[in-house]
Write an enzyme that holds these catalytic residues in place. Structure first.
Site, PDB file in Angstrom:
ATOM      1  N   THR A  46      40.012  38.124  -3.436  1.00 17.00           N
ATOM      2  CA  THR A  46      38.765  38.338  -2.667  1.00 17.00           C
ATOM      3  C   THR A  46      37.727  37.293  -3.030  1.00 17.00           C
ATOM      4  OG1 THR A  46      39.171  40.716  -2.522  1.00 17.00           O
ATOM      5  CG2 THR A  46      36.898  39.979  -2.228  1.00 17.00           C
ATOM      6  N   GLU A 116      36.452  31.616  14.397  1.00 20.06           N
ATOM      7  CA  GLU A 116      37.697  31.154  13.771  1.00 20.06           C
ATOM      8  C   GLU A 116      38.825  31.257  14.781  1.00 20.06           C
ATOM      9  OE1 GLU A 116      38.315  32.957   9.919  1.00 20.06           O
ATOM     10  OE2 GLU A 116      36.467  32.088   9.117  1.00 20.06           O
ATOM     11  N   HIS A 227      48.603  29.017   5.246  1.00 21.65           N
ATOM     12  CA  HIS A 227      47.323  28.514   5.761  1.00 21.65           C
ATOM     13  C   HIS A 227      47.501  27.039   6.092  1.00 21.65           C
ATOM     14  CE1 HIS A 227      43.130  27.575   6.293  1.00 21.65           C
ATOM     15  NE2 HIS A 227      42.848  28.861   6.207  1.00 21.65           N
ATOM     16  N   ARG A 271      47.259  30.744  13.426  1.00 24.82           N
ATOM     17  CA  ARG A 271      47.535  30.027  12.191  1.00 24.82           C
ATOM     18  C   ARG A 271      48.988  29.584  12.043  1.00 24.82           C
ATOM     19  NH1 ARG A 271      44.269  33.005   7.441  1.00 24.82           N
ATOM     20  NH2 ARG A 271      42.369  32.164   8.332  1.00 24.82           N
ATOM     21  N   HIS A 332      49.635  31.663   1.886  1.00 27.26           N
ATOM     22  CA  HIS A 332      48.257  32.148   1.870  1.00 27.26           C
ATOM     23  C   HIS A 332      48.155  33.663   1.873  1.00 27.26           C
ATOM     24  CE1 HIS A 332      43.969  32.065   2.653  1.00 27.26           C
ATOM     25  NE2 HIS A 332      44.112  32.718   3.790  1.00 27.26           N
ATOM     26  N   ARG A 367      48.541  37.565  10.610  1.00 23.24           N
ATOM     27  CA  ARG A 367      47.190  38.127  10.517  1.00 23.24           C
ATOM     28  C   ARG A 367      46.165  37.248  11.222  1.00 23.24           C
ATOM     29  NH1 ARG A 367      43.101  36.972   7.191  1.00 23.24           N
ATOM     30  NH2 ARG A 367      44.403  35.824   5.723  1.00 23.24           N
TER      31      ARG A 367
HETATM   32  C1  SIN Z   1      39.817  30.812   5.819  1.00 22.02           C
HETATM   33  O1  SIN Z   1      38.627  30.821   5.517  1.00 22.02           O
HETATM   34  O2  SIN Z   1      40.336  29.967   6.529  1.00 22.02           O
HETATM   35  C2  SIN Z   1      40.673  31.901   5.288  1.00 22.02           C
HETATM   36  C3  SIN Z   1      40.196  33.197   5.770  1.00 22.02           C
HETATM   37  C4  SIN Z   1      41.346  34.099   6.037  1.00 22.02           C
HETATM   38  O3  SIN Z   1      42.405  33.924   5.452  1.00 22.02           O
HETATM   39  O4  SIN Z   1      41.190  34.988   6.882  1.00 22.02           O
END
Ligand code: SIN
Length: 539
Positions: A46, A116, A227, A271, A332, A367
């Site tokens: 976190t 995002e 990621h 992603r 990730h 996710r």
């Molecule tokens: C990010 O800031 O790219 C990661 C956030 C996430 O994993 O949701």
């Protein structure tokens, strides 16, 4: 002195999920909470989270839109009811975080909301620019210090103690037993299965391994999110997706943008798509780095909006306001985990789980960005409510199982899926953690196939896990067990979906509803049980 009977709850883990559950529980009379953290309390994934918390907080956004985005990213594997709970309770979870002292960034008196990938609206609340996780941890730890919670810092839980088919407490490294009426696993993810990850050192799949050894079911471990943009330097620090959300673009070594060839949303595609496109581009250009170009955003904006990343990038010698920086995909996030219902109940009475260590069905095969902090906040409240509502003297209600099973693994007539049993392993060869990580990277990374997975399964079975006599050894034994389960799940899932990509089965399975891969370790039930005399408080 005799008092009212207490329900004893042990919460394992100190990220947003564990802290939320512990704080909610401790606010009620009649509950004695112990929070156990393997390392320092602040050392959770976190704390490293940058992007923020996805939640609907503006009139031009809707929960239905957040649900639709989450389902789309999940590639047909989400549990819709779970997603509706996640997104619908997002605003209340944000209100709770505010009441606990989290100060989200503001713009002209309103929440500053970031965009995002794969979100239809700018709905990501952030704090300290890109220090959202650190701000949340600081606020929740401030509350913890004032709460009636017994804290055991730098204490590793080795196992859940199971007797007579029910969790009775936990056993710590060193042998100490903590009795409990309910055990909540909130140990985070499993990024350390791989050599390259954004995860902290403690992300060694402990909760999933403990659940397996206790005989609880786990699900969908094959879905590992990579990621797309870790800085390509040792340690692989995260460069948040929010940077692309603000307009940064990805370039091949020759400066050309290439993401539009992979997906119409280009840099803001899901992603898994971006990560595989970068990996393919890296291969095409012989390993020369792919570049993240944020130069158009300007030095001042980058420093103010992304102070953590700015310091990290500059610390590695890059002036990202003037030059594009090298990035690469790394492990990730674990979408799979301990199978729970929407109240965090596992398949083992008395054992609960919450946060990244679970598979609740909210993330499906992939996710959605910034839904992970949200999950910890929403389901931390839910698991606490379930424990508070339950009568500790009675059997815990049976967890809800998915109605459907993966079609090739169970007959459609079965209401409850027949879980796959983890193949037995009787190997004797010693191994070290780096070997395991390399094996997983090669066989169960961004792209997999049956041959590589079967070879990895055989190698894993030929190894003997170390005796858990130290934190390092116990973690490696946990990684080994979860690696076997992950590889078994990846072999069983003969399709490509979301983050699980099989070069030998490149398409999604055509069945209309996708199914979870559920695994149990049949040799594991009661394995923790030196059957110590741990009785429920009200037996
Ligand atoms: C990010 O800031 O790219 C990661 C956030 C996430 O994993 O949701």
């Amino acid at each position: 002195m005799t008092g009212a009977p207490q329900t004893r709850v042990v919460v394992v883990g100190s990220g947003i999920a564990g802290l939320t559950a512990a704080l909610e529980l401790a606010e009620r009379p009649g509950v004695a909470v112990t929070l156990v953290a393997k390392g320092a309390l602040k050392d959770s994934a976190t704390r490293l989270a940058q992007g923020g918390v996805a939640a609907v907080t503006s009139l031009d956004d809707t929960v239905a839109s957040h649900v639709a985005d989450t389902l789309a990213a999940g590639a047909g594997l989400c549990d819709e009811e779970a997603v509706r709970a996640l997104c619908g309770e997002g605003p209340a979870a944000v209100a709770t975080l505010l009441s606990r002292g989290v100060r989200f960034d503001l713009h002209e008196g309103r929440f500053a909301r970031g965009l995002e990938a794969a979100h239809a609206h700018a709905r990501i609340l952030h704090a300290g620019g890109d220090a959202t996780g650190a701000a949340i941890v600081a606020a929740l730890l401030g509350q913890l210090a004032a709460a009636p919670i017994a804290v055991r810092e730098r204490a590793m839980v080795l196992d859940v103690v199971v007797t007579e088919g029910r969790a009775r407490g936990v056993r710590l490294l060193g042998g100490e037993l903590l009795p409990a009426d309910a055990v909540v696993l909130a140990t985070g993810g499993s990024g350390r299965l791989y050599p390259c990850t954004t995860n902290p050192a403690g992300a060694t799949a402990d909760g999933v391994a403990m659940a397996l050894r206790a005989g609880a079911a786990v699900a969908d471990l094959e879905f590992v999110q990579f990621h797309p943009t870790a800085l390509a330097v040792p340690g692989h620090p995260l460069v948040s997706e929010a940077v692309r959300g603000e307009g940064a673009v990805l370039r091949a070594a020759d400066g050309r943008r290439f993401l539009a060839d992979a997906h119409p949303d280009a840099e803001l595609a899901p992603r898994d798509v971006v990560a595989r496109a970068i990996a393919a581009q890296l291969a095409r250009q012989g390993g020369a780095p792919v570049l993240l170009d944020a130069t158009a955003l300007g030095a001042r904006f980058l420093a103010e909006r992304f102070p953590t990343i700015d310091a990290t990038v500059r610390g590695h010698g890059f002036d990202w306001s003037r030059e594009a920086i090298p990035v690469e995909p790394v492990a990730h996030y674990a979408m799979g985990g301990v199978r729970t219902d929407l109240s965090g109940r596992t398949s083992l009475p008395g054992l609960f789980a919450v946060g990244e260590t679970t598979c609740t069905g909210v993330h499906g095969a992939n996710r959605l960005a910034s839904n992970s902090l949200l999950e910890g906040a929403v389901f931390g409240r839910r698991v606490a409510a379930a424990i508070l509502q339950a009568d500790a003297t009675a059997a815990w209600p049976e967890p809800a199982w998915p109605e459907q099973a993966w079609p090739e693994l169970a007959s459609p007539a079965q209401a409850r899926p027949e879980p796959i049993a983890l193949p037995a392993a009787h190997g004797e060869l010693p191994f070290d953690r780096a070997e395991l990580q390399r094996l997983l990277w090669d066989a169960a990374g961004l792209v997999r196939d049956a041959e590589g997975l079967a070879r990895a399964a055989a190698v894993l079975c030929s190894w003997a896990p170390p005796e858990p006599t130290s934190v390092e050894a116990a973690e490696t034994a946990n990684l080994w067990l979860v690696a076997r389960a992950l590889v078994a799940g990846a072999l069983a899932r003969r399709e490509s979906r979301g983050a699980h990509h099989r070069r030998d089965f490149p398409q999604p399975h055509p069945s209309p509803a996708s199914r979870s891969t559920v695994l149990v370790d049949e040799t594991g039930a009661d394995a923790s049980g030196s059957a110590p005399a741990l009785e429920p408080a009200h037996a």
